[in-house]
Design an enzyme around this catalytic site. Structure first.
Site, PDB file in Angstrom:
ATOM      1  N   GLY B 218       0.917  -1.057  -0.068  1.00 19.81           N
ATOM      2  CA  GLY B 218       0.327  -0.404  -0.141  1.00 19.81           C
ATOM      3  C   GLY B 218       0.804   0.901  -0.146  1.00 19.81           C
ATOM      4  N   SER B 219       0.663   2.065   0.443  1.00 18.30           N
ATOM      5  CA  SER B 219       1.042   3.926   0.458  1.00 18.30           C
ATOM      6  C   SER B 219       2.328   3.214   0.953  1.00 18.30           C
ATOM      7  CB  SER B 219      -0.247   4.123   1.067  1.00 18.30           C
ATOM      8  OG  SER B 219      -1.435   4.412   0.500  1.00 18.30           O
ATOM      9  N   VAL B 220       2.821   2.409   2.022  1.00 14.32           N
ATOM     10  CA  VAL B 220       3.718   3.263   2.788  1.00 14.32           C
ATOM     11  C   VAL B 220       5.009   2.769   1.825  1.00 14.32           C
ATOM     12  CG1 VAL B 220       3.935   1.866   5.060  1.00 14.32           C
ATOM     13  CG2 VAL B 220       4.513  -0.001   3.318  1.00 14.32           C
ATOM     14  N   PHE B 221       4.705   1.938   0.006  1.00 12.98           N
ATOM     15  CA  PHE B 221       5.439   2.271  -0.898  1.00 12.98           C
ATOM     16  C   PHE B 221       5.903   3.558  -1.610  1.00 12.98           C
ATOM     17  CE2 PHE B 221       6.657   0.781  -5.205  1.00 12.98           C
ATOM     18  CZ  PHE B 221       8.013  -0.515  -4.850  1.00 12.98           C
ATOM     19  N   LYS B 222       5.445   4.059  -1.196  1.00  6.34           N
ATOM     20  CA  LYS B 222       5.213   5.176  -2.096  1.00  6.34           C
ATOM     21  C   LYS B 222       6.786   6.155  -0.841  1.00  6.34           C
ATOM     22  CE  LYS B 222       0.205   6.800  -1.956  1.00  6.34           C
ATOM     23  NZ  LYS B 222      -0.601   7.180  -1.681  1.00  6.34           N
TER      24      LYS B 222
END
Lengths: 461, 485
Positions: B218-222
């Protein structure tokens, strides 16, 4: 003549005493070893045990000094060492099984050992000259056959570990085959001495072999029939091989004819093959021999024994440090594997050498014996020990299919121990006769005919 | 008759020779094979019979062997079994050394490791049973406890690292199990327990922190996407990125919205800084397309994606999808599609940012000690990789601080400490259910602890549990225990 009579050959009795003390020392060391490894302490009764053991065997040694001064000096120490090591291993397995004082298998085995040694002494006392036995050739035959066939009888016959080798009377179980082995050796010796000329000299030559006459094939066919009957009815390849092998070997020694060996081996192989094709239990044994690790096998005994031996490796785990009790019959049929596990390949070699030495001394006695009966008897007894070791250890190590024979002097069980001590006594007696200087012999070279009166031995002393 | 007796003696010699050959074959040449035969109880007993080394956490054993009176001689006990189950693993007579350090460091614990050879030489000569080595772990019991308690009944995992060394400070995976049940000497109960655990749908024996089914990040990959952007030198924190209400994936009719359908900044564009702060989906999907799969994959690998690690427990490699089309690359920008990570990998990303761009190799064993506690070996911290430049790390840190101070991760704030972090809510399946993520470190200016938290969706439907709601408070508890140690 008087100049030579002053020369007295060495009796070897002092050598025997030194070796005996040495043997007991090794056994006590093993005993301490087991005590330390299993119980973490030196056995409290070490000195008493060692003292009694020493007293009994030195007592036997004194009997030899008195009654058989020229007997072979190695037989008693070897038998003592093997017997003692067997006791230690049986005790070690008692500990592993959690048996306590009073119900120890080793306790009973100690009694059997003492009885065996006493009986051996009695044999030396009663039989002053082994040639008396020749008079009992046919009695020995009957006794031998009856003993052999007893386990097949209903009610008293008893099956253990898939082999019908035991009889059980009033709570005591007994393996009559062990005693039968002695009786039959006496019979074979007496019979072959009387008939060896007929069996060896007559016959036709064929392909470089001296073939016997048809009618002389009777005895070997009888022995063969008996051994095949044992194989089928008692389900034991070992006893069968032992008796037939013993007979063929003695026949060969008596006649010096290789043809007998070839005839005997062909007969046995043919019989064994037919038995294999016809009987399921023989097939089971053979399959277990060929593939002991087959997960569908009926028993994992061979596999467990092999794992135990492999676990021991080159140096062994040390007495009391392995897991020999994980194999069934670890203190009887599989006691050799127990030693292999805890003493390693090195220990195994040492023990096999002890047996080889024992057999070699027996055969040497046979060569030294001055008359045919003594030669045949000594050779037969010695060979029977060698063959038995081969059958037992060969069974464990997959040289041949596994059988239910005992390991001489080591296995727990009274009948085997007593029989083997009697064998040792007979070999001692024959060797004494063989090594005794001529001047001390009176009745020498007098071959008593069957049924003749007993000679008077020992008159020269 | 002497000649046949002599020949008979030769026959006897041959028989004995056969026995010597057979015993040599079995006890020397075949011994090793026989020992390794399946179901060889002797080997099991012997291995089990050794005085196995203990596993220590700050001097307190979490696994140790205690002597017993029975045939097995030792019993393995786990003083805080459930809390440390996935670190320790179990040591069972029936099932052997299974999972965790019991398995991965079995040779050391059993004393058979080649590094112990010279120390064991005297034992070999005197015939004494060799003893195993004792392992002192990097785990901090306070942080482990905080992580364990904060995760509570939820399924998921927490990993905490020391950013400057890579030392694993906490490793928790829920649901857990009690290794004592498998180490028991009641063998039928052991079998029952094992079968029950193996059949359990919640897979309590799986270490979700390093070796579960991989999670979508999810957004932690951002963080990885932003790092790629900054490293490319085409973007800086103030670069304006297009952030429409819905972003149509290239080459498709499909469009993705922002979380809750909101616009990211009120306008058509949002800066990279704010995109991270509010976790803007549309701008990151666009950014991923701009950067391309190759650059993203390369940056991910700099952080450790696609590499096998042994800590010494084997870590499943995280992965960035290969051969994705433009639309799929857009989705990877927000950590969806086929991006798969372990919590440890996510923690390594945060730790790398915290440590000025240097990712350190994670490790669990601090010191290997002999039975008498004398030191055999100490792990020295090793650089895993220079993943990003120092300036990129600084810029990312500032963005992450904003996430916690003024963004989606405010629930991770620790009073009096500047926390840097990033939330994530990773959808999986088609019904909207999502795993909640949080990763970060603290204090932001002098990082002492980096953390990754994943909490699995409680149901198969969307429950409103975002990373900021569920995972951030857990991370807060862990970070707090870490900065106060």
């Amino acid at each position: 003549m008087t100049t030579i009579t002053t020369f007295r050959p060495r009796t070897g009795r002092t050598t025997e005493l030194i070796l005996l003390v040495f043997a007991i020392g090794i056994v006590m060391l093993a005993y301490v070893n087991v005590g330390l490894a299993v119980r973490g302490e030196v056995p409290a009764n070490l000195l008493t045990t060692g003292g009694i053991f020493l007293a009994v065997t030195v007592g036997f040694h004194l009997v030899l000094r008195w009654r058989a001064r020229y007997a072979d000096p190695l037989l008693l120490p070897i038998a003592t060492l093997l017997n003692g090591l067997g006791l230690v291993m049986i005790l070690r397995l008692d500990y592993a099984a959690g048996r306590e004082m009073g119900s120890l298998v080793a306790g009973r085995q100690v009694m059997w050992s003492a009885l065996g040694i006493i009986l051996a002494a009695v044999v030396l006392f009663v039989i002053r000259d082994h040639r008396v036995l020749r008079r009992y050739t046919y009695i020995a035959m009957v006794a031998g056959f009856v003993l052999l066939l007893m386990p097949m009888l209903p009610l008293i016959g008893h099956e253990e570990n898939g082999s019908r080798l035991w009889i059980r009377i009033a709570g005591f179980s007994f393996q009559p085959g062990e005693v039968a082995k002695i009786a039959l050796t006496v019979f074979f010796a007496g019979y072959l001495v009387a008939t060896r000329d007929a069996l060896s000299l007559v016959g036709r030559r064929f392909l470089g072999l001296q073939l016997p006459r048809g009618r002389d094939l009777g005895p070997i066919l009888a022995a063969w029939g008996l051994s095949i009957m044992i194989l089928v009815a008692q389900r034991d390849l070992g006893s069968s091989l032992l008796f037939f092998g013993l007979f063929v070997a003695m026949l060969y020694v008596a006649t010096e004819r290789v043809s007998w060996i070839i005839i005997g081996l062909s007969l046995f192989c043919a019989g064994a093959y037919v038995a294999f094709r016809l009987f399921a239990h023989v097939q089971t044994r053979v399959n277990l021999w060929l593939d002991p690790f087959d997960p569908t096998a009926s028993s994992d005994q061979v596999a467990k024994g092999l794992m135990g031996m492999g676990h021991g490796g080159l140096f062994g785990t040390g007495l009391g440090e392995g897991f020999p009790h994980l194999t069934y019959f670890a203190n009887s049929d599989y006691i050799f594997a127990s030693f292999a596990e805890e003493l390693g390949l090195i220990g195994v070699f040492a023990m096999l050498m002890l047996y080889a030495l024992l057999v070699e001394r027996g055969l040497r006695t046979a060569i030294g014996a001055r008359e045919g009966f003594g030669k045949l008897l000594a050779a037969g007894l010695a060979f029977s020990i060698g063959l038995q070791i081969f059958v037992v250890v060969g069974g464990l190590t997959r040289v041949i299919p596994l059988t239910g024979l005992t390991t001489p002097f080591l296995s727990a069980g009274g009948s085997s121990l007593i029989a083997n001590w009697i064998i040792v006594a007979l070999l001692l007696r024959i060797s004494d006769h063989a090594r005794r200087p001529v001047a001390e012999r009176v009745t020498d070279e007098v071959q008593p005919a069957v049924g003749a009166t007993a000679p008077q031995p020992g008159g020269g002393r | 008759m002497n000649s046949p007796i002599r020949k008979l003696a030769v026959v006897v010699s041959l028989m004995f020779a056969a026995l010597l050959v057979a015993t040599t074959w079995i006890q020397f040449f075949q011994a090793e094979t026989l020992r390794e035969t399946a179901g060889n109880r002797r080997t099991l007993l012997q291995e089990y019979g050794r005085d196995r080394g203990a596993i220590l956490v700050q001097g307190t054993p979490i696994a140790e062997s205690e002597p017993t009176d029975n045939d097995l001689r030792w019993i393995r006990t786990y003083s805080q079994g459930r809390r440390y189950a996935h670190v320790s693993g179990y040591y069972s007579f029936t099932y052997g050394a299974g999972l965790g350090l019991e398995r991965s460091a079995n040779a050391l614990l059993a004393g058979s490791d080649s590094s112990l050879f010279y120390r064991r030489l005297p034992d070999l000569l005197t015939g004494r049973e060799p003893t195993g080595a004792t392992l002192e772990l990097t785990i901090d019991p306070t942080i482990q406890q905080a992580a364990d308690e904060a995760l509570g009944d939820r399924r998921g995992a927490v990993v905490a690292l020391d950013p400057s060394t890579g030392a694993i400070l906490a490793m928790v995976s829920h649901p857990t199990y009690d290794p004592n049940r498998l180490a028991s000497h009641n063998l039928s109960a052991v079998q029952e327990s094992y079968e029950e655990l193996a059949a359990d749908d919640s897979r309590p024996m799986t270490n979700r922190a390093i070796a579960g089914d991989l999670y979508p990040p999810g957004s932690v990959f951002k963080l990885v996407v932003a790092a790629t952007a900054l490293e490319s030198n085409q973007f800086d924190p103030d670069s304006e990125l297009p952030s429409p209400l819905r972003y149509t994936l290239p080459g498709t009719e499909t469009s993705i919205p922002n979380f809750g359908g909101s616009s990211c900044s009120g306008g058509d564009t949002t800066t990279l800084f704010d995109s991270v702060r509010v976790s803007c989906n549309t701008s990151f999907a666009w950014l991923a397309g701009e950067l391309g799969a190759e650059a993203l994959n390369a940056q991910a690998e700099e952080f450790g994606f696609g590499q096998s690690l042994q800590v010494p427990l084997p870590v499943t490699p995280s992965s960035y999808p290969v051969g994705a089309d433009d639309a799929q690359v857009g989705l990877t920008g927000i950590g969806q599609y086929d991006v798969r990570v372990t919590p440890l990998q996510v923690a390594m990303v945060s730790a790398g940012i915290a440590n000025n761009g240097q990712v350190m190799t994670p490790y669990l064993i601090e010191t290997v000690r002999d039975k008498d506690l004398s030191e055999i070996d100490t792990t020295t911290a090793q650089e895993f990789n220079d993943a990003i430049s120092e300036s990129t790390a600084e810029e990312l840190t500032e963005m992450m601080v904003a996430v916690v101070e003024d963004g989606s991760g405010y629930r991770a704030a620790v009073p009096g400490v500047q926390v840097a972090g990033k939330t994530g809510t990773a959808e999986y399946g088609s019904s909207g259910a999502a795993h909640a993520w949080f990763t970060g470190f603290a204090p932001a200016d002098d990082p002492q602890i980096a953390v990754a938290v994943v909490v699995e969706s409680a149901t198969d439907d969307w429950t409103g549990e975002t990373g900021g709601v569920v995972a951030a408070p857990i991370a807060r508890a862990v970070l707090e225990s870490g900065v106060n140690r």
